[in-house]
Design an enzyme around this catalytic site. Sequence first.
Site, PDB file in Angstrom:
ATOM      1  N   CYS A 146      34.324   0.887  -5.925  1.00 43.65           N
ATOM      2  CA  CYS A 146      33.962   1.775  -4.821  1.00 43.65           C
ATOM      3  C   CYS A 146      32.457   1.623  -4.609  1.00 43.65           C
ATOM      4  O   CYS A 146      31.911   0.530  -4.787  1.00 43.65           O
ATOM      5  CB  CYS A 146      34.377   3.220  -5.101  1.00 43.65           C
ATOM      6  SG  CYS A 146      33.618   3.966  -6.567  1.00 43.65           S
ATOM      7  N   ARG A 184      35.103   7.082  -7.582  1.00 45.36           N
ATOM      8  CA  ARG A 184      36.321   6.998  -6.776  1.00 45.36           C
ATOM      9  C   ARG A 184      37.251   5.904  -7.288  1.00 45.36           C
ATOM     10  O   ARG A 184      38.481   6.078  -7.311  1.00 45.36           O
ATOM     11  CB  ARG A 184      35.957   6.746  -5.309  1.00 45.36           C
ATOM     12  CG  ARG A 184      35.392   7.948  -4.591  1.00 45.36           C
ATOM     13  CD  ARG A 184      35.047   7.642  -3.149  1.00 45.36           C
ATOM     14  NE  ARG A 184      33.818   6.864  -3.019  1.00 45.36           N
ATOM     15  CZ  ARG A 184      33.319   6.431  -1.865  1.00 45.36           C
ATOM     16  NH1 ARG A 184      33.967   6.690  -0.733  1.00 45.36           N
ATOM     17  NH2 ARG A 184      32.194   5.748  -1.833  1.00 45.36           N
TER      18      ARG A 184
END
Length: 363
Positions: free
Chosen positions: A313, A318
């Site tokens: 990410c 994430r």
Amino acid sequence: MSDVHHPQSPHEGHDGHEHHDGHDRYEGQTHWPSAWPHPAALPVPALVDAAWLHQRLHQRQHQHQHRDAVVLLQVDDDSSSYYERHLPGARPIDTFDELHQHVRRGPLHRAGFEHLMDAKGVHRGDHVVLYSAGDPTHAAFAFWLMRLYGHPRLSLLDGGLRAWAAAGHPLSQDVPTWPGPHPAPAHTDGTDGTDGTDGTDGTDGTRDTAYTADERDASLIIGREEVLTRYVDAPAPALVLDCRTPGEYQGSSHHQLDVAAERHRVPGHVPGSRNLPSALVLNPEGTFKTREQLRQLFASRNLAADSQVVVYCRLAERSALLWFALAELLGHEPVRHYVGGWAEYGSLIDAPVTREDAPVEHG
């Protein structure tokens, strides 16, 4: 995750099947026959719901506390929310201040991780349950980091603090006490020993921690050089999953913390990567989708049984959520985490980049 919620017993795994792990044989025991595995050696489900955790904690209150230690860690981008409310007995972890190196950029090296475990009163055999008050990516990153260094008994609380509170379970503002850390070693370079300047694991060959971590598991992490040489525009079975938003992936928007005017990081994505925003693995209330839904989601990005997966990410939070869903819930191997992410890749000179609206460059 709907196929996880409330197992019939605390030994039922997140696959919905009863796991006869032998805990019932230990009721009332204060020592363990050599022929029986100690509870610290028994497996635990990677994903647990609020009912499962409440039942396990309730059992511990009415049995011998030492037989199966459960440590709750609340992991957030900062610790302020912890002091407002948390699960009773939980200990706080600040993602950016405690899970990353203090001098170099990157996750903790081995020595720093060992000192963190000591500071939080975590022992190698403890069953650690991680959760977040808000964004679950922080707890997922802590889970990945602990798995990286071989902590054997880890669970993630599905839905985090919000699911616990919604189930009517108690919250607390009391800050528990736990054994304090060992003193950090002195380093002549002015660092705290977490940046790896004295060796590959951040130490100078001495050990002063009670917690002993494994070496990093290379099957869980990947660096930029291998991404560049093996995964850029590579055919199957290579599969790179970009976990950012569609706008970040396409290069049409920046993350809110990026300063576009500096042009220190170009927009776009790793050539050949596929976009799978991490939010898609969650239901609106923040719990994980079912295994079948997850299988369909990853299959839509060309996941196959032999896929050699890399996730990234902007930073590493994430993508940790996507790593958890694919590696822990679906059991796919290998899934390697590119922790440098777009913050690193997008800043590299002359690294290949794909952008939807990129002009043709000559020369």
